[in-house]
Design a protein around this motif. Sequence first.
Motif, PDB file in Angstrom:
ATOM      1  N   THR A 168       0.837  -1.189   0.000  1.00 36.06           N
ATOM      2  CA  THR A 168       0.000   0.000   0.000  1.00 36.06           C
ATOM      3  C   THR A 168       0.881   1.253   0.000  1.00 36.06           C
ATOM      4  OG1 THR A 168      -0.117   0.144   2.412  1.00 36.06           O
ATOM      5  CG2 THR A 168      -1.733  -1.270   1.310  1.00 36.06           C
ATOM      6  N   HIS A 169       0.279   2.366  -0.379  1.00 35.91           N
ATOM      7  CA  HIS A 169       1.039   3.620  -0.448  1.00 35.91           C
ATOM      8  C   HIS A 169       0.091   4.784  -0.214  1.00 35.91           C
ATOM      9  CE1 HIS A 169      -0.480   4.376  -4.591  1.00 35.91           C
ATOM     10  NE2 HIS A 169      -0.468   3.047  -4.643  1.00 35.91           N
ATOM     11  N   THR A 170       0.617   5.993  -0.253  1.00 37.27           N
ATOM     12  CA  THR A 170      -0.174   7.176   0.129  1.00 37.27           C
ATOM     13  C   THR A 170      -0.567   8.030  -1.064  1.00 37.27           C
ATOM     14  OG1 THR A 170       1.830   8.491   0.505  1.00 37.27           O
ATOM     15  CG2 THR A 170       0.936   7.276   2.388  1.00 37.27           C
ATOM     16  N   SER A 171      -0.429   7.513  -2.275  1.00 36.86           N
ATOM     17  CA  SER A 171      -0.664   8.336  -3.457  1.00 36.86           C
ATOM     18  C   SER A 171      -1.644   7.644  -4.387  1.00 36.86           C
ATOM     19  CB  SER A 171       0.673   8.624  -4.161  1.00 36.86           C
ATOM     20  OG  SER A 171       0.498   9.576  -5.199  1.00 36.86           O
ATOM     21  N   GLY A 172      -1.612   8.028  -5.683  1.00 36.70           N
ATOM     22  CA  GLY A 172      -2.454   7.418  -6.694  1.00 36.70           C
ATOM     23  C   GLY A 172      -3.579   8.286  -7.188  1.00 36.70           C
ATOM     24  N   GLU A 523       5.227  -2.552   5.232  1.00 36.55           N
ATOM     25  CA  GLU A 523       5.009  -1.137   5.552  1.00 36.55           C
ATOM     26  C   GLU A 523       6.145  -0.264   5.043  1.00 36.55           C
ATOM     27  OE1 GLU A 523       2.325   0.159   6.779  1.00 36.55           O
ATOM     28  OE2 GLU A 523       1.345  -1.771   7.060  1.00 36.55           O
ATOM     29  N   GLU A 524       7.278  -0.871   4.701  1.00 35.43           N
ATOM     30  CA  GLU A 524       8.427  -0.128   4.205  1.00 35.43           C
ATOM     31  C   GLU A 524       8.375   0.084   2.694  1.00 35.43           C
ATOM     32  OE1 GLU A 524       9.304  -1.387   8.220  1.00 35.43           O
ATOM     33  OE2 GLU A 524       8.445  -2.419   6.508  1.00 35.43           O
ATOM     34  N   PHE A 525       7.277  -0.334   2.071  1.00 37.68           N
ATOM     35  CA  PHE A 525       7.053  -0.028   0.659  1.00 37.68           C
ATOM     36  C   PHE A 525       6.586   1.422   0.556  1.00 37.68           C
ATOM     37  CE2 PHE A 525       3.775   0.152  -2.783  1.00 37.68           C
ATOM     38  CZ  PHE A 525       4.638   0.059  -3.859  1.00 37.68           C
ATOM     39  N   ILE A 526       7.491   2.334   0.159  1.00 34.54           N
ATOM     40  CA  ILE A 526       7.165   3.765   0.113  1.00 34.54           C
ATOM     41  C   ILE A 526       7.700   4.352  -1.197  1.00 34.54           C
ATOM     42  CG2 ILE A 526       7.342   6.012   1.249  1.00 34.54           C
ATOM     43  CD1 ILE A 526       7.826   4.628   3.857  1.00 34.54           C
ATOM     44  N   PRO A 527       6.871   4.435  -2.239  1.00 34.25           N
ATOM     45  CA  PRO A 527       7.315   5.070  -3.476  1.00 34.25           C
ATOM     46  C   PRO A 527       7.685   6.534  -3.242  1.00 34.25           C
ATOM     47  CG  PRO A 527       5.305   3.798  -3.836  1.00 34.25           C
ATOM     48  CD  PRO A 527       5.514   3.876  -2.352  1.00 34.25           C
ATOM     49  N   TRP A 528       8.665   7.007  -3.985  1.00 34.37           N
ATOM     50  CA  TRP A 528       9.124   8.394  -3.888  1.00 34.37           C
ATOM     51  C   TRP A 528       8.019   9.316  -4.380  1.00 34.37           C
ATOM     52  CZ3 TRP A 528      13.922  10.473  -7.048  1.00 34.37           C
ATOM     53  CH2 TRP A 528      14.268  11.749  -6.579  1.00 34.37           C
ATOM     54  N   HIS A 529       7.615  10.257  -3.533  1.00 37.98           N
ATOM     55  CA  HIS A 529       6.533  11.176  -3.883  1.00 37.98           C
ATOM     56  C   HIS A 529       7.136  12.467  -4.426  1.00 37.98           C
ATOM     57  CE1 HIS A 529       2.350  12.589  -3.663  1.00 37.98           C
ATOM     58  NE2 HIS A 529       2.897  13.766  -3.449  1.00 37.98           N
ATOM     59  N   LEU A 530       6.860  12.753  -5.669  1.00 36.03           N
ATOM     60  CA  LEU A 530       7.346  13.959  -6.328  1.00 36.03           C
ATOM     61  C   LEU A 530       6.174  14.741  -6.917  1.00 36.03           C
ATOM     62  CD1 LEU A 530      10.429  12.660  -8.355  1.00 36.03           C
ATOM     63  CD2 LEU A 530      10.491  14.374  -6.558  1.00 36.03           C
ATOM     64  N   GLY A 531       6.309  16.060  -6.951  1.00 35.17           N
ATOM     65  CA  GLY A 531       5.352  16.880  -7.671  1.00 35.17           C
ATOM     66  C   GLY A 531       4.162  17.318  -6.849  1.00 35.17           C
ATOM     67  N   ALA A 532       3.340  18.135  -7.506  1.00 36.31           N
ATOM     68  CA  ALA A 532       2.177  18.726  -6.849  1.00 36.31           C
ATOM     69  C   ALA A 532       1.038  17.728  -6.726  1.00 36.31           C
ATOM     70  CB  ALA A 532       1.692  19.938  -7.633  1.00 36.31           C
TER      71      ALA A 532
END
Length: 534
Positions: A168-172, A523-532
Amino acid sequence: MSRDLLVLREGDDVAVATRDLSPGDAVAVPGAPGAGPVDVGQPVPRGHKIALRPVPTGGHVRKYGQVIGVATTDIAAGDHVHSHNLGFEDGSREAPLGGTHHDLPVPDGVRPTFRGFRRADGRVGTRNFVAILTSVNCSASTAKMIADQFRGGVLDEFENVDGVIALTHTSGCGLVPDSEGGQVLLRTLRGYAAHPNVAGLLVLGLGCEMVPGAALSARSGQVADLGMPGIGAPDETRSGLLAAIADDTVVRSLTIQETGGVRASVRAGVAAIREMLPLVNARKRVECDVSELVLALNCGGSDGYSGITANPALGWASDRLVAYGATSVLAETPEVYGAEHLLTARATEPAVAKKLLDRIDWWRDYVAAGGGTLDNNPSPGNKAGGLTTILEKSLGAVAKGGQADLAAVYEYAEPITQRGFAFMDTPGYDPVSVTGLVAGGANVVVFTTGRGSVFGCRPSPSIKVATNTPMYSVMAEDMDLNAGVIVDGTATVAEVGRQIFDRILAVASGQQTVSEELEIGAEEFIPWHLGAVT
């Protein structure tokens, strides 16, 4: 040899203390026969630097034979050298575009092998997971609920299945898919979907997100407008997902809105995975050549011993793998800044070196836009462990890459396609960095730590190597190996490097790491979050 000080290169202005030093101690300088001892003038904690000679204000201070900063006040021999009297100076460093080559002869004898899972596309996995990959954060909780149904003894009858993990992640959503940030996320998700350690895949979406599950269909960066079926049979999802992953990966897709909400999606997801398990369990380990390994090199919670013990020992193991035709990838661009010239000199061609320098220029602009500089690193924990400037930290960090030629430079989560030693552009933040490396295809990770990071990784196992014995003694249940024995004088860099190499083969063959025993890593699966985000 004295156990009080370590002098890393002839001509260094500082040495590293191997024990706590007190004012009035007289410590011998190794490698300087006939020279008098250094009289300690200030408390110097273990792992920190002590001045071997006077350095005037503004003078350069050298360690590893390289400049690590400038004296911000007069430094006397025997002084503790740290943030109170050593400052960062970017300075100028000539960055050669290649020209330095190190022969890495293949060792004599039988070639090493490991027992891995060979996939239909020819790649080899070191684990055999079913992954629930979320296209958007809105489906994260549902994914975890599904995975939780397979904890405990539920998988005991499937001895070849290493687990069911929710990625899971915090974006999309809220970002433009064609933007830099959108493409980084897509590349990362596709990399995990196609990873050789994933044999079964459930793509879980909400249904209205900006990065739909169908966008995971190809490596090209083009977003396919395929829609998202409910629970699809393999043929129904193959045109989307299997354009990116091996033909023998079992794939299903699911959207919460079309399925009828969270409870219905959990039931449907559990049913889909239960159907997958016998197929995934049918995969068996086979003998594979060592060259099929793709090693990720990372460090976290570094200290003054990292560049002396664990990192160079890992560099030895990395070189051994490369000599056998395997792949090893260094990362963490902000943590090679100041030592990039040591990497570009080893580039196989100028274009490879230039790509690394271009990424460092990008980072200068990136951190400046956020009001910082690249010397915002080291972290407080790094400094407590004896590291003062990013230049010093980077010189120790690049030791993980050994001496092999630099064959390629990759952007974040870009597929790793070339054998040999390479570099991937990632942040220094450990989980984000390793996520990019695994997305690129790394099937095993070695992670060095001096302060005691408890980092774990899935679906690729992470082997943690302690840099010093005191930390290892306190946190032995969280460490796989202790490289502190190098400073203790009971083993050499090469001997510990051999231990790391042997452990890589054992773990690749199925031996669990301590992180895996604790089920740390999803839980350590964290894609790099870039941009607005709009």
